[in-house]
Scaffold this motif. Structure first.
Motif, PDB file in Angstrom:
ATOM      1  N   LYS A  33       0.807  -1.076   0.102  1.00  0.00           N
ATOM      2  CA  LYS A  33       0.052   0.174   0.054  1.00  0.00           C
ATOM      3  C   LYS A  33       1.073   1.105   0.126  1.00  0.00           C
ATOM      4  O   LYS A  33       0.460   2.321  -0.711  1.00  0.00           O
ATOM      5  N   ASN A  36       2.451   1.566  -3.325  1.00  0.00           N
ATOM      6  CA  ASN A  36       1.452   2.147  -4.376  1.00  0.00           C
ATOM      7  C   ASN A  36       1.353   3.677  -4.439  1.00  0.00           C
ATOM      8  O   ASN A  36       0.994   4.098  -5.138  1.00  0.00           O
ATOM      9  N   GLN A  37       1.104   4.117  -3.114  1.00  0.00           N
ATOM     10  CA  GLN A  37       1.009   5.713  -2.988  1.00  0.00           C
ATOM     11  C   GLN A  37       2.351   6.416  -3.483  1.00  0.00           C
ATOM     12  O   GLN A  37       2.277   7.719  -3.588  1.00  0.00           O
ATOM     13  N   PHE A  44      -1.875   2.199 -14.684  1.00  0.00           N
ATOM     14  CA  PHE A  44      -2.659   1.722 -13.825  1.00  0.00           C
ATOM     15  C   PHE A  44      -2.916   3.040 -12.910  1.00  0.00           C
ATOM     16  O   PHE A  44      -1.855   4.124 -12.927  1.00  0.00           O
ATOM     17  N   ARG A  45      -4.177   3.260 -12.358  1.00  0.00           N
ATOM     18  CA  ARG A  45      -4.429   4.428 -11.508  1.00  0.00           C
ATOM     19  C   ARG A  45      -3.336   4.254 -10.175  1.00  0.00           C
ATOM     20  O   ARG A  45      -3.127   3.353  -9.583  1.00  0.00           O
ATOM     21  N   LYS A  46      -2.964   5.555  -9.794  1.00  0.00           N
ATOM     22  CA  LYS A  46      -2.285   5.679  -8.532  1.00  0.00           C
ATOM     23  C   LYS A  46      -2.927   5.131  -7.437  1.00  0.00           C
ATOM     24  O   LYS A  46      -4.246   5.500  -7.209  1.00  0.00           O
ATOM     25  N   GLY A  47      -2.186   4.051  -6.622  1.00  0.00           N
ATOM     26  CA  GLY A  47      -2.834   3.316  -5.520  1.00  0.00           C
ATOM     27  C   GLY A  47      -3.600   2.019  -6.150  1.00  0.00           C
ATOM     28  O   GLY A  47      -3.769   1.102  -5.148  1.00  0.00           O
ATOM     29  N   LYS A  48      -3.534   1.654  -7.212  1.00  0.00           N
ATOM     30  CA  LYS A  48      -4.252   0.769  -7.967  1.00  0.00           C
ATOM     31  C   LYS A  48      -3.362  -0.448  -8.655  1.00  0.00           C
ATOM     32  O   LYS A  48      -3.759  -1.256  -9.296  1.00  0.00           O
ATOM     33  N   ILE A  49      -1.884  -0.233  -8.155  1.00  0.00           N
ATOM     34  CA  ILE A  49      -1.126  -1.112  -8.954  1.00  0.00           C
ATOM     35  C   ILE A  49      -1.277  -2.379  -8.299  1.00  0.00           C
ATOM     36  O   ILE A  49      -0.973  -2.463  -7.055  1.00  0.00           O
ATOM     37  N   PRO A  50      -1.396  -3.550  -9.069  1.00  0.00           N
ATOM     38  CA  PRO A  50      -1.411  -4.890  -8.475  1.00  0.00           C
ATOM     39  C   PRO A  50      -0.034  -5.344  -7.852  1.00  0.00           C
ATOM     40  O   PRO A  50       0.975  -5.029  -8.362  1.00  0.00           O
TER      41      PRO A  50
END
Length: 472
Positions: A33, A36-37, A44-50
């Protein structure tokens, strides 16, 4: 999680901790997490990377490192609590093994409070000064009061010892007038020794308007410790007149009607002071005897921290306020640097041992601190600090210092209990009953002189810092 404790010496242990990988999952999730931030990956959207993309782009190792750093304080704290350890300071952590999906293993070496055996202390015997208030003591006290009510009358004659002179001063070093070396209208009593060395000889014999120059070592200011050429001008000479020692003086200087009543009150006050001093002396000597009975190992790192704290406080607070540096202070004290180092180390050792022993006594005797005792101690500390009780209380709460104050009061009670159990005799061989002074003894101990606190809050501070580090 499994942990084991190995005792390296009486004040140091090594914790070995093994953590199953599944217990790292919350920290791994937090690591993903956090990363991700912080990063951006196209598509990929920021914060939504697998997680698998983060592993591919930035490496699984980076994630594991972040997770371990986040998890270690909790696992360390859990191991400390499981081992029921009283740790001091920060641990030295070494990651021994990190197998992805299997295991985390690490060791942590840390100083701990030593286990102490407190023997029966009821047999302690000490000798203190006998209390005696002589007529000469009373005379001196009354004379000091009389001095405070002296009046001055300007005279047109040469100044002599005991006169109050008004002076203008100018100090030069290497021929240059110091910026803070000029003063006007200074009131000085000849013979009091309250100003510069040599000033008494310089002004004695001068009338108003007279001038003299002398050389003296400056005691403070920008050129403290340097030789200065001081020019002094007398602008007024006044004689001091002491009031007659009679009933009229007693009424002027006190609430009493007669001189005899004033003298009786002075005698009572002097006796009270000597009783307090006697109780404090008993406390100090009982403490010394107690420390002789207990073997107390001292953690070396804690000792070095305490020595450093003492030196810092002396140089940057006490001496700085007096305009002195350490070298000048040692010169005034007539001590070498080696003597200073030895004395500082000995005082630090005594301070740490005192805190360890009294804390153990608090536990052994099951001593508690109630709200009233804590409030009374807070009021005394506020008064000594020059702050209002509300201001001091706010500073204590904001600085998370309440546990420290509780510890001071508890150690004061522990020392008072030992003093009460000891046999105290005066130099006349009479047994001294300190029961009336018990509360004062607790206060003196709790206020942290070279007795109960002796000095050392370092151990306590180290524990608090360790807890904060572990929790955060």
């Amino acid at each position: 999680m499994k942990s084991a404790v190995e005792t390296l010496n009486p004040t140091r242990v090594r914790l070995t901790v093994e953590v199953p990988f599944e217990e790292l999952k919350p920290s791994l999730d937090a690591a993903y997490k956090k990363i991700n931030q912080q990063v951006t990956v196209k598509g990929f959207r920021k914060g939504k990377i697998p997680a698998r993309i983060i592993d591919q782009r930035f490496g699984r190792g980076a994630v594991l490192e972040e997770a371990v750093n986040e998890a270690l304080p909790k696992f360390y704290t859990d191991a400390v609590n499981e081992g029921e350890l009283k740790v001091l300071g920060q641990p030295e952590v070494d990651i021994k093994e990190l197998k992805d999906g299997e295991l985390l293993s690490f060791t942590a070496e840390v100083d701990v409070r030593p286990a102490l055996e407190i023997p029966d202390y009821s047999g302690i015997e000490v000798e203190v000064d006998a209390i005696e208030v002589t007529d000469e003591d009373v005379d001196k006290a009354v004379d000091e009061l009389r001095e405070r009510f002296a009046s001055t009358t300007p005279v047109e004659r040469a100044a002599q010892e005991g006169d109050v002179v008004t002076l203008d001063l100018e100090a030069k070093v290497d021929g240059e007038v110091l910026q803070d070396g000029v003063a006007s209208g200074v009131s000085y009593t000849i013979g009091s020794g309250e100003l510069l060395d040599g000033i008494d000889d310089a002004v004695t014999g001068l009338e108003a308007g007279g001038e003299a120059t002398f050389t003296s070592e400056l005691k403070g200011g920008s050129a403290a410790g340097k030789e200065a050429e001081v020019t002094v001008k007398v602008t007024q000479v006044a004689s001091r007149e002491l009031p007659e020692l009679d009933d009229e003086f007693a009424q002027l200087a006190s609430e009493f009607d007669t001189l005899e009543e004033l003298r009786d009150d002075s005698r009572r006050r002097l006796r009270n002071t000597k009783e307090y001093d006697q109780a404090t002396q008993a406390q100090e000597r009982v403490l010394d005897k107690l420390l002789e009975l207990v073997e107390v190992p001292v953690p070396e790192k804690l000792l070095e921290d305490e020595i450093g704290t003492r030196k810092h406080n002396l140089e940057h607070h006490q001496l700085a306020q007096m305009g002195l540096d350490l070298a000048k202070y040692l010169e005034i004290q007539g001590k070498s640097e080696e003597e200073f180092e030895t004395e500082t180390r000995e005082a630090a050792v005594k301070g740490i041992k005192t805190q360890f022993v009294l804390d153990e006594l608090v536990t052994q005797e099951k001593l508690n601190v109630n709200q009233e005792e804590l409030t009374e101690h807070l009021m005394r500390r506020a008064a000594s600090s020059g702050m209002s009780p509300d201001q001091f209380a706010q500073a204590v709460v904001e600085g998370n210092q309440v546990p420290m104050l509780v510890g001071e009061v508890a150690r004061g009670k522990a020392l008072a209990a030992v003093v009460q159990a000891a046999t105290v005799k005066d130099t006349n061989g009479e047994v001294v009953d300190l029961s009336d002074e018990e509360e004062e003894a607790e206060e003196a101990a709790a206020e942290g002189g070279e007795t109960a606190e002796a000095a050392s809050e370092t151990a306590e501070t180290a524990e608090e810092k360790s807890e904060e580090k572990s929790e955060g």
